[in-house]
Design a protein around this motif. Structure first.
Motif, PDB file in Angstrom:
ATOM      1  N   ASP A 253       0.808  -1.219   0.000  1.00  0.00           N
ATOM      2  CA  ASP A 253       0.000   0.000   0.000  1.00  0.00           C
ATOM      3  C   ASP A 253       0.841   1.268   0.000  1.00  0.00           C
ATOM      4  O   ASP A 253       0.694   2.150   0.855  1.00  0.00           O
ATOM      5  N   THR A 255       2.525   4.458  -2.686  1.00  0.00           N
ATOM      6  CA  THR A 255       2.173   5.143  -3.923  1.00  0.00           C
ATOM      7  C   THR A 255       3.002   4.657  -5.104  1.00  0.00           C
ATOM      8  O   THR A 255       2.492   4.469  -6.213  1.00  0.00           O
ATOM      9  N   ARG A 279      -0.351   4.955   0.020  1.00  0.00           N
ATOM     10  CA  ARG A 279      -1.275   5.183  -1.083  1.00  0.00           C
ATOM     11  C   ARG A 279      -2.625   5.661  -0.563  1.00  0.00           C
ATOM     12  O   ARG A 279      -3.163   5.130   0.414  1.00  0.00           O
TER      13      ARG A 279
END
Length: 432
Positions: A253, A255, A279
């Motif tokens: 998780d 970006t 993210r």
């Protein structure tokens, strides 16, 4: 400050868009093979090379973290018969994807590192055992080998010296167990990939029963750079007992998942920032810091740690292969463990009873907890089964299956208990 990121891996990452700057001419333009030339032309003593590696504190980048210089010193240089050098590129640890990128974008760094290793240990034949599910990478490495042969870096009387070294690529067949070094040797010999009892260790009884040194892809690729800047300078890039830089494969998780090379000892918070942070801004919940076999660390604790072998070990986990799996607050720990346990159940070679039977028990127990069929006694049973696997198998796969279970129960027992009682996830967690 110059680092491996600047010299070797930065071109590797930037080449990802077109993949065109991996060839011999590109590597030579970055100083490639200069260290091999220097070693051969100046007749640098093998003991001097080993001393530089020891000074660098380079530790095996495949997971075990064993000191490379010390391992190379184990090879009996005066052994009268055949000896072998083997690169372990059987990258099968879930979350790990660094070695394939080295071979895809910078294969000659690996080749030069292996040639230097062969020179140092007096070895005439080497193999790179490459994970069988990355055939494009395998083909590229074969092309790079041919370039090196044509240029005179491989073969007989390398650069006019008395040094001979033949290097070959060998494909694996996608079996996780062949990442274990003795199972890899069995596979190279054309046998079923199953771990051997140790001792004897590969340094005395390895491939075809001959002395063999095995290192990871990233480990070999770091050697030319260490020889270029010196062992002490490489050590200074990292921290004591954790020399140099390390490639971390960060996924989950974040970006920008990918490979990031940073100095060992860099705070995890900085690595997370390099990957673009969490993210969608969802807060951090947990991190598996060294590949799927390493115990999970709660997010708040992880934010206070540095990325090096000693710091992660003190936190109760392992740096391992450098595969950092990041999970946000929506992730269900029971579901995550179910997936991990299924993997180890499927990948057990079946040689050891505790692993063959125990991994199936672990997966079935976690599976029924996740699917609303768990019983209160299952939580103690999970711990008991994991304890009866760990430390009782020929290789470390049993430990790899048990440690994630024990880590999850230690840090997230509340979620497992909630699943058992309420037959569903906590409100803050959703299935993957």
């Amino acid at each position: 400050m110059t680092s491996l990121h600047d010299r070797h891996i930065k071109p590797l990452i930037l080449a990802g868009l077109n993949g065109e700057n991996w060839r011999l001419k590109d590597y030579e333009s970055r100083g490639g093979y200069q260290q091999l030339r220097r070693i051969i032309n100046d007749k640098i003593a093998p003991d001097a090379i080993i001393a530089e590696l020891k000074a660098s504190s380079l530790r095996g980048r495949g997971g075990a973290g064993f000191p490379t210089g010390l391992k190379w010193s184990f090879m009996p240089r005066q052994f009268p018969g055949q000896k072998y050098l083997v690169c372990n590129s059987d990258e099968g640890e879930p979350g790990t994807f660094k070695d394939r990128d080295i071979m895809r974008y910078n294969p000659h760094a690996l080749i030069e590192g292996m040639i230097i290793g062969a020179y140092t240990m007096g070895i005439a034949t080497g193999y790179n055992y490459i994970h069988g599910e990355i055939w494009e990478v395998y083909s590229r490495f074969e092309e790079a080998l041919e370039e090196a042969r044509v240029a005179g870096y491989l073969g007989d009387k390398i650069m006019g010296s008395d040094f001979n070294f033949q290097l070959h690529a060998s494909p694996g067949w996608g079996a996780y167990i062949c990442g274990e070094e003795t199972a890899l040797l069995e596979s190279l010999e054309g046998k079923k990939g199953q771990p051997r009892f140790k001792p004897p260790f590969p340094a005395s009884f390895g491939l075809y029963g001959k002395p063999t040194t095995i290192n990871n892809t990233e480990t070999f690729a770091a050697v030319p750079f260490i020889m270029a800047i010196g062992g002490q300078a490489y050590l200074d890039l990292g921290k004591p007992n954790n020399g140099g830089t390390k490639i971390f494969s960060i996924s989950g998780d974040v970006t920008y998942p990918g490979n990031y090379e940073i100095p060992l000892g860099t705070p995890f918070a900085e690595l997370l920032k390099l990957a673009g942070g969490m993210r969608d801004g969802i807060p951090l919940k947990a991190v598996i810091p060294g590949g799927s076999s390493s115990p999970v660390i709660p997010g708040a604790q992880m934010m206070d740690l540095t990325m090096d072998y000693d710091s992660i070990a003190k936190a109760g986990s392992m740096l391992g292969s450098g595969a950092v799996i990041v999970m946000n607050e929506t992730r269900c720990m029971v579901r995550a463990l179910e997936r991990l346990s299924y993997f180890y159940h499927e990948e057990s070679c079946g040689q050891c009873t505790p692993c063959r039977e125990g991994t199936g028990w672990l997966w079935r127990i976690v599976h029924r907890i996740e699917h609303g069929e768990g019983r209160p006694e299952d939580l103690d049973l999970l711990n008991d089964v994991a304890a009866n696997i760990q430390g009782r198998t020929i290789c470390a796969l049993g430990d790899a299956a048990a440690m994630p279970v024990r880590g999850m129960l230690k840090n997230y027992m509340d979620e497992f208990a909630y699943h058992v009682e309420h037959k569903r996830c906590l409100d803050s967690a959703k299935p993957l």
